[in-house]
Design a protein around this motif. Structure first.
Motif, PDB file in Angstrom:
ATOM      1  N   ASP A  15      -2.458  26.243  -0.374  1.00 54.16           N
ATOM      2  CA  ASP A  15      -3.586  25.648   0.292  1.00 54.16           C
ATOM      3  C   ASP A  15      -4.453  24.638  -0.461  1.00 54.16           C
ATOM      4  OD1 ASP A  15      -2.983  27.138   2.806  1.00 54.16           O
ATOM      5  OD2 ASP A  15      -3.879  28.820   1.660  1.00 54.16           O
ATOM      6  N   HIS A  16      -3.718  23.890  -1.456  1.00 52.77           N
ATOM      7  CA  HIS A  16      -4.473  23.044  -2.492  1.00 52.77           C
ATOM      8  C   HIS A  16      -3.713  21.708  -2.330  1.00 52.77           C
ATOM      9  CE1 HIS A  16      -7.125  21.332  -5.693  1.00 52.77           C
ATOM     10  NE2 HIS A  16      -5.994  20.980  -6.240  1.00 52.77           N
ATOM     11  N   PRO A  17      -4.416  20.818  -1.898  1.00 52.85           N
ATOM     12  CA  PRO A  17      -3.677  19.513  -1.832  1.00 52.85           C
ATOM     13  C   PRO A  17      -3.623  18.658  -3.181  1.00 52.85           C
ATOM     14  CG  PRO A  17      -5.780  19.208  -0.861  1.00 52.85           C
ATOM     15  CD  PRO A  17      -5.708  20.650  -1.172  1.00 52.85           C
ATOM     16  N   VAL A  18      -2.637  18.203  -3.780  1.00 54.94           N
ATOM     17  CA  VAL A  18      -2.607  17.606  -5.200  1.00 54.94           C
ATOM     18  C   VAL A  18      -1.886  16.103  -4.698  1.00 54.94           C
ATOM     19  CG1 VAL A  18      -1.563  17.719  -7.392  1.00 54.94           C
ATOM     20  CG2 VAL A  18      -2.112  19.642  -6.319  1.00 54.94           C
ATOM     21  N   ARG A  19      -2.704  15.121  -4.781  1.00 57.84           N
ATOM     22  CA  ARG A  19      -2.239  13.819  -4.406  1.00 57.84           C
ATOM     23  C   ARG A  19      -1.079  13.299  -5.562  1.00 57.84           C
ATOM     24  NH1 ARG A  19      -6.547   9.653  -2.276  1.00 57.84           N
ATOM     25  NH2 ARG A  19      -5.007   8.778  -1.371  1.00 57.84           N
ATOM     26  N   LEU A  20      -0.234  12.686  -5.423  1.00 62.03           N
ATOM     27  CA  LEU A  20       0.770  12.040  -6.226  1.00 62.03           C
ATOM     28  C   LEU A  20       0.333  10.492  -6.346  1.00 62.03           C
ATOM     29  CD1 LEU A  20       4.215  13.554  -4.944  1.00 62.03           C
ATOM     30  CD2 LEU A  20       2.738  14.243  -7.072  1.00 62.03           C
ATOM     31  N   LYS A  21      -0.245  10.357  -7.461  1.00 58.18           N
ATOM     32  CA  LYS A  21      -0.659   8.773  -7.500  1.00 58.18           C
ATOM     33  C   LYS A  21       0.627   7.828  -8.107  1.00 58.18           C
ATOM     34  CE  LYS A  21      -2.913   7.406 -11.142  1.00 58.18           C
ATOM     35  NZ  LYS A  21      -3.851   7.497 -12.470  1.00 58.18           N
ATOM     36  N   TRP A  22       0.731   6.804  -7.657  1.00 57.44           N
ATOM     37  CA  TRP A  22       1.931   5.912  -8.014  1.00 57.44           C
ATOM     38  C   TRP A  22       1.443   5.215  -9.168  1.00 57.44           C
ATOM     39  CZ3 TRP A  22       2.920   3.709  -2.463  1.00 57.44           C
ATOM     40  CH2 TRP A  22       3.230   4.496  -1.494  1.00 57.44           C
ATOM     41  N   HIS A  23       1.953   5.363 -10.224  1.00 54.97           N
ATOM     42  CA  HIS A  23       1.417   4.642 -11.522  1.00 54.97           C
ATOM     43  C   HIS A  23       2.122   3.320 -11.534  1.00 54.97           C
ATOM     44  CE1 HIS A  23       2.124   4.714 -16.295  1.00 54.97           C
ATOM     45  NE2 HIS A  23       0.750   4.673 -16.011  1.00 54.97           N
ATOM     46  N   ARG A  24       1.093   2.640 -12.069  1.00 51.96           N
ATOM     47  CA  ARG A  24       1.537   1.102 -12.244  1.00 51.96           C
ATOM     48  C   ARG A  24       2.187   0.436 -10.918  1.00 51.96           C
ATOM     49  NH1 ARG A  24       3.143   0.307 -18.796  1.00 51.96           N
ATOM     50  NH2 ARG A  24       1.523   1.589 -19.396  1.00 51.96           N
ATOM     51  N   LEU A  25       1.642   0.960  -9.909  1.00 52.78           N
ATOM     52  CA  LEU A  25       2.024   0.398  -8.650  1.00 52.78           C
ATOM     53  C   LEU A  25       3.706   0.577  -8.225  1.00 52.78           C
ATOM     54  CD1 LEU A  25       0.071  -2.771  -8.018  1.00 52.78           C
ATOM     55  CD2 LEU A  25      -0.524  -0.608  -7.344  1.00 52.78           C
ATOM     56  N   ARG A  26       4.047   1.780  -8.646  1.00 53.57           N
ATOM     57  CA  ARG A  26       5.652   2.152  -8.574  1.00 53.57           C
ATOM     58  C   ARG A  26       5.578   3.278  -7.807  1.00 53.57           C
ATOM     59  NH1 ARG A  26       7.640   0.957 -14.850  1.00 53.57           N
ATOM     60  NH2 ARG A  26       8.828  -1.060 -14.543  1.00 53.57           N
ATOM     61  N   ARG A  27       6.364   3.347  -6.762  1.00 56.55           N
ATOM     62  CA  ARG A  27       6.920   4.684  -6.349  1.00 56.55           C
ATOM     63  C   ARG A  27       7.991   5.189  -6.909  1.00 56.55           C
ATOM     64  NH1 ARG A  27       6.744   3.584   0.186  1.00 56.55           N
ATOM     65  NH2 ARG A  27       6.650   5.689   0.642  1.00 56.55           N
ATOM     66  N   GLN A  28       8.910   4.328  -7.756  1.00 55.16           N
ATOM     67  CA  GLN A  28       9.800   4.887  -8.430  1.00 55.16           C
ATOM     68  C   GLN A  28      10.200   3.772  -9.334  1.00 55.16           C
ATOM     69  OE1 GLN A  28      12.812   4.925  -5.296  1.00 55.16           O
ATOM     70  NE2 GLN A  28      12.925   2.889  -5.153  1.00 55.16           N
ATOM     71  N   LEU A  29      10.611   4.235 -10.634  1.00 55.11           N
ATOM     72  CA  LEU A  29      10.637   3.425 -11.860  1.00 55.11           C
ATOM     73  C   LEU A  29      11.758   2.096 -11.563  1.00 55.11           C
ATOM     74  CD1 LEU A  29      11.222   5.731 -14.857  1.00 55.11           C
ATOM     75  CD2 LEU A  29       9.454   4.082 -14.317  1.00 55.11           C
ATOM     76  N   THR A  30      12.618   2.387 -10.684  1.00 53.54           N
ATOM     77  CA  THR A  30      13.243   1.184 -10.084  1.00 53.54           C
ATOM     78  C   THR A  30      12.660   0.095  -9.700  1.00 53.54           C
ATOM     79  OG1 THR A  30      13.971   2.103  -8.233  1.00 53.54           O
ATOM     80  CG2 THR A  30      15.506   2.152 -10.301  1.00 53.54           C
ATOM     81  N   ASP A  31      11.234   0.262  -8.927  1.00 50.48           N
ATOM     82  CA  ASP A  31      10.391  -0.636  -8.522  1.00 50.48           C
ATOM     83  C   ASP A  31       9.749  -1.663  -9.624  1.00 50.48           C
ATOM     84  OD1 ASP A  31      10.390   0.213  -5.906  1.00 50.48           O
ATOM     85  OD2 ASP A  31       8.713   1.567  -6.220  1.00 50.48           O
ATOM     86  N   PRO A  32       9.684  -2.872  -9.274  1.00 53.34           N
ATOM     87  CA  PRO A  32       9.149  -3.810 -10.176  1.00 53.34           C
ATOM     88  C   PRO A  32       7.612  -3.489 -10.535  1.00 53.34           C
ATOM     89  CG  PRO A  32       9.868  -5.206  -8.370  1.00 53.34           C
ATOM     90  CD  PRO A  32       9.987  -3.707  -7.793  1.00 53.34           C
ATOM     91  N   LEU A  33       7.315  -3.672 -12.056  1.00 51.43           N
ATOM     92  CA  LEU A  33       6.058  -3.388 -12.491  1.00 51.43           C
ATOM     93  C   LEU A  33       4.945  -4.080 -11.597  1.00 51.43           C
ATOM     94  CD1 LEU A  33       4.445  -1.934 -14.862  1.00 51.43           C
ATOM     95  CD2 LEU A  33       4.813  -4.180 -15.983  1.00 51.43           C
ATOM     96  N   PHE A  34       4.001  -3.214 -11.123  1.00 50.00           N
ATOM     97  CA  PHE A  34       2.848  -3.827 -10.344  1.00 50.00           C
ATOM     98  C   PHE A  34       3.190  -4.664  -9.049  1.00 50.00           C
ATOM     99  CE2 PHE A  34       1.175  -3.936 -15.053  1.00 50.00           C
ATOM    100  CZ  PHE A  34       0.479  -2.765 -15.065  1.00 50.00           C
ATOM    101  N   SER A  35       4.126  -3.735  -8.520  1.00 48.11           N
ATOM    102  CA  SER A  35       4.557  -4.532  -7.232  1.00 48.11           C
ATOM    103  C   SER A  35       3.536  -4.676  -5.986  1.00 48.11           C
ATOM    104  CB  SER A  35       5.957  -3.678  -6.802  1.00 48.11           C
ATOM    105  OG  SER A  35       6.369  -4.041  -5.564  1.00 48.11           O
TER     106      SER A  35
END
Length: 286
Positions: A15-35
């Motif tokens: 019952d506790h929500p924990v947000r997942l923050k997308w670091h440096r605008l990446r949902r996954q490491l294969t995304d371009p930096l600051f996409s």
């Protein structure tokens, strides 16, 4: 153990929500930096995201981590010496993209989902940014749909943001200082220092703390998350990234991540939000 919702935006556990923050605008490491594509997606979904800002010569900002252009871009030289015109020909090495300016962010934020949260992690100190930089932020980020939180290691900068832009959220990261205090003075000294900084003149909304520091302190008897929350502060645990996103949690990673979730931080920073949510669901399903 029970779980109500899981996505690459948030895991709800006990019952506790924990947000997942997308670091440096990446949902996954294969995304371009600051996409920008990832940021647009995050704005439409109401995601929590982080990017780094460096101040330009004119007081505006560019979305980059390093103090010089040479590493992340095709440009050369210190960013603080560059005007917007100097930067327009530079390209991101990761994906051959134009650089993103603070003016671009201000325009994009106007159409963001109201639950979206964008962290401006300021990589320059107040002496470097100066009144001109603070005035630029005030001019461009007075009104928007989504929330902006300004964070940084320089406490003088965060105080200046509080005084000139009180509507923006503020964050501080005392991790490096606390690690040094831990080594030299022990757990009681860490507790005293943490209480002092979160009750200090920055009046932060969020405290950013390294996830391994949180776990070590908890093992030694200090719940730093509870301490911050008792003072009305949110906690972001950074940066937990799976070594093998396709394979999910290793046993050691699962031990650490589940222990981190049990501390109930408000947010966990990760470079692999989608894979982390999937791996959590798989483990919880048995």
């Amino acid at each position: 153990m029970s779980i109500s919702t899981v996505s690459d935006l948030q895991i709800e556990y006990l019952d506790h929500p924990v947000r997942l923050k997308w670091h440096r605008l990446r949902r996954q490491l294969t995304d371009p930096l600051f996409s920008l594509d990832v940021m647009r997606a995050g704005f439409s979904l109401g995601a929590s995201m982080e990017l780094d800002l460096r101040v330009r010569a004119d007081g505006g900002f560019v979305v980059l981590h390093d103090e010089a252009l040479d590493g992340e871009t095709t440009g050369r030289g210190r960013i603080t010496e560059k005007s917007p015109d100097d930067l327009r020909d530079a390209r991101m090495r990761d994906g051959d993209r134009a650089l993103t300016f603070s003016e671009d962010l201000a325009a994009m934020l106007q159409s963001a989902h109201p639950d979206a949260l964008l962290q401006f992690d300021m990589k320059d100190d107040y002496e470097t940014i100066g009144e001109k930089g603070i005035a630029h932020l005030a001019a461009h980020f007075q009104s928007m749909n989504a929330s902006v939180i300004v964070s940084g290691h320089c406490l003088d900068l965060i105080v200046a943001v509080k005084e000139k832009l009180p509507h923006l959220l503020r964050g501080i990261d005392p991790t490096d200082t606390l690690i040094d205090i831990y080594r030299q003075g022990g757990l009681k000294a860490v507790e005293k220092s943490l209480l002092a900084v979160i009750s200090g003149p920055t009046e932060p909304d969020t405290v950013y703390l390294q996830w391994s520091l949180l776990l070590q302190a908890a093992r030694d008897g200090l719940d730093m998350v509870s301490l911050c929350r008792s003072e009305g502060k949110r906690v972001d645990a950074w940066t937990f990234t799976l070594k093998n996103p396709a394979g999910g949690f290793s046993d050691a990673e699962w031990h650490d991540f589940s222990a981190l979730m049990a501390l109930k931080p408000d947010q966990i920073t990760t470079d692999e939000a989608t894979a982390t949510a999937r791996a959590w669901s798989n483990r919880m399903a048995g």
